[in-house]
Scaffold this active site. Structure first.
Site, PDB file in Angstrom:
ATOM      1  CB  SER A 207      -0.972   0.011   1.188  1.00 34.92           C
ATOM      2  OG  SER A 207      -0.310   0.293   2.392  1.00 34.92           O
TER       3      SER A 207
ATOM      4  CG  MET B  47       8.285  -7.346   6.026  1.00 35.36           C
ATOM      5  SD  MET B  47       8.423  -5.894   7.113  1.00 35.36           S
ATOM      6  CE  MET B  47       6.781  -5.777   7.763  1.00 35.36           C
TER       7      MET B  47
ATOM      8  CG  ASN C 255      12.376   1.041   6.470  1.00 39.99           C
ATOM      9  OD1 ASN C 255      11.616   0.421   5.706  1.00 39.99           O
ATOM     10  ND2 ASN C 255      12.419   0.792   7.765  1.00 39.99           N
TER      11      ASN C 255
ATOM     12  CG  HIS D 194       9.702   1.170  11.921  1.00 42.63           C
ATOM     13  ND1 HIS D 194       9.938  -0.186  11.775  1.00 42.63           N
ATOM     14  CD2 HIS D 194       9.389   1.357  13.225  1.00 42.63           C
ATOM     15  CE1 HIS D 194       9.781  -0.775  12.947  1.00 42.63           C
ATOM     16  NE2 HIS D 194       9.449   0.133  13.843  1.00 42.63           N
TER      17      HIS D 194
ATOM     18  CG  ASP E 246      13.621  -0.661  12.160  1.00 37.38           C
ATOM     19  OD1 ASP E 246      13.577  -0.642  10.917  1.00 37.38           O
ATOM     20  OD2 ASP E 246      13.066  -1.539  12.844  1.00 37.38           O
TER      21      ASP E 246
END
Ligand code: GAR
Length: 199
Positions: free
Chosen positions: A13, A89, A106, A108, A144
């Site tokens: 999405s 992922m 990225n 998150h 992350d």
């Protein structure tokens, strides 16, 4: 025209939102290639429906660095300005980090540095956080951990489940990812330590 590569693993999405924003003229870029490490990703169907080139490059059983080298190979001829992880992922291996230094973003679904990793909406609920949100950050070798480009905050409601919280966060993800890409492509920032300062 600045060219993007989008790396996905599933629903796609965020990829779709970026593609639609480009179509609507809200982002001056083109998506040159969508790469999925999961051959069954819905994102691959969406890419086909939208006439966007895609590549299924399964990562199952493959070492992260070996996989990253394959991705670099696929992107090399395309003159890519920015690589966008959109629900990708897997850890990004060193060959990809080296080929696109500070040119990988990225998204998150938490307010980093809170709740890195997986199942993060459930983590936010279990922790009792009153607010959560999403983060677009540059990708570095950590999990992350790269410098933060954009964040958005959403409330955590007493009635939330991981699913309802995820849905509220996703709306903001679709908004800030395009905004972050626009900022980075325009080069309207400088990095001071960990801080991304808009110029
Ligand atoms: C999004 O919520 C994204 O932030 C998250 O996975 C979802 C993918 O949705 N990414 C991560 O958790 C990365 N660690 P999408 O495939 O519909 O864009």
């Amino acid at each position: 025209m600045k060219r993007l590569a989008i790396l996905v693993s599933g629903r796609g999405s965020n990829f779709e939102a970026i593609a639609k924003n480009i179509r609507a003229g809200a982002l001056d870029a083109e998506i040159s290639l969508v790469v999925s490490n999961n051959p069954d990703a819905k994102a691959l169907e969406t890419a086909a429906d939208m006439g966007i080139r895609s590549l299924s490059l399964p990562s199952k059983g493959m070492d992260s660095d070996v996989y990253a080298a394959r991705v670099v190979e696929a992107l090399a001829p395309l003159d890519i300005s920015l690589v966008c992880l959109a629900g990708f992922m897997r850890r990004v291996g060193k060959p990809l980090l080296d080929a696109y230094p500070m040119r990988i973003l990225n998204i998150h679904p938490s307010l980093l540095p809170a709740f890195p990793g997986l199942h993060v909406q459930q983590q936010a609920l279990d922790y009792g956080a009153k607010f959560s949100g999403c983060t677009v950050h540059f990708v570095d070798a950590g999990m992350d951990t790269g410098p933060i480009v954009k964040q958005a905050v959403v409330p955590v409601l007493d009635s939330d489940t991981a699913e309802t919280l995820a849905a509220r966060i996703l709306i903001e993800e679709h908004r800030i990812y395009t905004a972050a890409i626009r900022l980075v492509l325009a080069g309207r920032y400088r990095i001071e330590g960990r801080r991304v300062v808009e110029t």
